[in-house]
Scaffold this motif. Structure first.
Motif, short mmCIF file in Angstrom:
data_model
loop_
_atom_site.label_atom_id
_atom_site.label_comp_id
_atom_site.label_asym_id
_atom_site.label_seq_id
_atom_site.Cartn_x
_atom_site.Cartn_y
_atom_site.Cartn_z
N GLU A 7 0.87 -1.18 0.00
CA GLU A 7 0.00 0.00 0.00
C GLU A 7 0.90 1.23 0.00
OE1 GLU A 7 -2.28 2.94 0.02
OE2 GLU A 7 -3.38 1.04 0.06
N ASP A 8 0.70 2.13 -0.99
CA ASP A 8 1.62 3.25 -1.10
C ASP A 8 1.35 4.36 -0.10
OD1 ASP A 8 -0.76 3.72 -2.65
OD2 ASP A 8 0.21 5.49 -3.50
N SER A 9 0.18 4.38 0.52
CA SER A 9 -0.11 5.35 1.57
C SER A 9 0.53 4.86 2.87
CB SER A 9 -1.62 5.51 1.76
OG SER A 9 -1.89 6.22 2.95
N THR A 10 1.56 5.58 3.32
CA THR A 10 2.28 5.16 4.53
C THR A 10 1.35 5.11 5.73
OG1 THR A 10 4.31 6.17 3.67
CG2 THR A 10 4.24 5.69 6.03
N LEU A 11 0.47 6.09 5.84
CA LEU A 11 -0.43 6.15 6.98
C LEU A 11 -1.34 4.93 7.02
CD1 LEU A 11 -1.45 7.79 9.40
CD2 LEU A 11 -3.05 8.93 7.85
N LEU A 12 -1.96 4.59 5.89
CA LEU A 12 -2.85 3.43 5.84
C LEU A 12 -2.06 2.13 6.03
CD1 LEU A 12 -5.56 2.10 5.41
CD2 LEU A 12 -5.23 2.31 2.94
N ARG A 13 -0.89 2.05 5.40
CA ARG A 13 -0.09 0.83 5.51
C ARG A 13 0.31 0.55 6.96
NH1 ARG A 13 3.61 2.21 2.29
NH2 ARG A 13 5.32 2.68 3.71
N VAL A 27 2.44 -10.07 10.47
CA VAL A 27 2.70 -9.35 9.22
C VAL A 27 4.14 -9.65 8.82
CG1 VAL A 27 2.80 -7.12 8.07
CG2 VAL A 27 1.03 -7.56 9.79
N LEU A 28 4.32 -10.44 7.78
CA LEU A 28 5.65 -10.86 7.35
C LEU A 28 6.44 -9.71 6.75
CD1 LEU A 28 4.76 -14.27 5.64
CD2 LEU A 28 5.54 -13.88 7.99
N ALA A 29 5.76 -8.83 6.00
CA ALA A 29 6.43 -7.70 5.36
C ALA A 29 5.37 -6.74 4.84
CB ALA A 29 7.32 -8.19 4.23
N SER A 30 5.77 -5.48 4.67
CA SER A 30 4.87 -4.48 4.09
C SER A 30 5.69 -3.59 3.16
CB SER A 30 4.19 -3.64 5.18
OG SER A 30 5.13 -2.90 5.92
N PHE A 31 5.07 -3.19 2.05
CA PHE A 31 5.77 -2.44 1.02
C PHE A 31 4.91 -1.30 0.49
CE2 PHE A 31 6.93 -6.94 0.82
CZ PHE A 31 8.30 -6.88 0.98
N GLY A 32 5.58 -0.33 -0.14
CA GLY A 32 4.88 0.79 -0.75
C GLY A 32 4.65 0.59 -2.23
N GLU A 33 5.18 -0.52 -2.78
CA GLU A 33 5.03 -0.83 -4.20
C GLU A 33 4.76 -2.33 -4.37
OE1 GLU A 33 8.05 0.65 -6.80
OE2 GLU A 33 8.46 2.39 -5.53
N ALA A 34 4.30 -2.69 -5.56
CA ALA A 34 3.95 -4.09 -5.82
C ALA A 34 5.16 -4.95 -6.15
CB ALA A 34 2.94 -4.17 -6.96
N ALA A 35 6.16 -4.37 -6.84
CA ALA A 35 7.31 -5.16 -7.30
C ALA A 35 8.05 -5.86 -6.17
CB ALA A 35 8.26 -4.27 -8.11
N PRO A 56 2.52 2.91 -7.20
CA PRO A 56 3.61 3.41 -8.04
C PRO A 56 4.17 2.30 -8.92
CG PRO A 56 3.88 4.12 -5.75
CD PRO A 56 2.78 3.09 -5.77
N PRO A 57 4.80 2.64 -10.07
CA PRO A 57 5.13 4.02 -10.44
C PRO A 57 4.04 4.76 -11.21
CG PRO A 57 6.17 2.47 -11.94
CD PRO A 57 5.50 1.64 -10.88
N THR A 58 3.09 4.07 -11.84
CA THR A 58 2.13 4.77 -12.69
C THR A 58 0.78 5.01 -12.01
OG1 THR A 58 1.19 2.75 -13.66
CG2 THR A 58 3.18 3.66 -14.70
#
Length: 214
Positions: A7-13, A27-35, A56-58
């Motif tokens: 989830e790219d929203s840091t607050l929501l993530r 929670v094993l891991a969290s990211f701001g991008e899908a890749a 992101p990125p598009t």
């Protein structure tokens, strides 16, 4: 359950991470991008992945494409997609594989903690969790030329709850009718949607797909 987030929203993530940990999940891991999420999937197998449909990125379909890849490569992993707006075509694409271990929720639904956690539990159990608002909008958009127009109000209501991922017992409870009445309505729905010649659970999946694509 064991989860990974994108989830790219840091607050929501960070809010989701805290909520899930407080509920006793890992929670094993969290990211701001899908890749990086997909890369992590190569070595770790969460029970469920929760991800935004646009990242992101598009900020177009990165999350959706990642969800579809996870569904194809790791079908034993549940996928819950979060969306800011109703995008029924995306919901239909998610269900194209099957209506098992998959969910599509509007982000506003996350604030209703009990409903969000219930969606995760349904996916973990092998079911589906489709946002009620998505289903309601599909009802509104139905036209007279659509096969759904042949359904009675009761049958529409049963199908609406089916599309949310509820079992026959849960549908009966929600509508205050018997389980046998739910089964009777489902059989009528299958007939009217011309699904009477298929058997087993696949008819439920096909009915939901027909509903989402209408």
């Amino acid at each position: 359950m064991r989860l990974m987030l994108a989830e790219d929203s840091t607050l929501l993530r960070e809010g989701l991470v805290r909520l899930l940990v407080e509920e006793g999940h890992e929670v094993l891991a969290s990211f701001g991008e899908a890749a990086p999420l997909l890369k992590e999937m190569e070595t770790r197998r969460p029970d469920i992945v929760v991800l935004d449909i646009r990242m992101p990125p598009t900020h177009t379909t990165e999350g959706l494409l990642a969800a579809l890849e996870i569904r194809e490569r790791w079908p034993e992993t549940g996928v819950l997609v979060l969306s800011q707006h109703i995008e029924r075509h995306y919901a239909a694409r998610l269900l194209a594989f099957s209506a098992e271990r998959v969910g599509y929720l509007l982000k506003d639904r996350v604030a209703q903690v009990d409903e969000f956690l219930d969606a995760l539990e349904r996916i973990q159990a092998g079911g589906a969790a489709i946002d009620p608002e998505v289903v309601r909008q599909l009802v509104i958009r139905s036209t007279h030329g659509d096969p759904l127009a042949r359904l009675t109000p009761r049958e529409r209501s049963v199908l609406e709850h089916l599309a949310q991922g509820l079992t026959n017992t849960a549908i009966a409870k929600q509508l205050h009718i018997s389980v046998s009445a739910v089964e009777k309505n489902l059989n009528a729905i299958f007939d009217k949607l011309e699904l009477s010649h298929t058997t087993g659970h696949s008819r439920r999946i096909l009915a939901v797909l027909r509903y989402l694509e209408s």
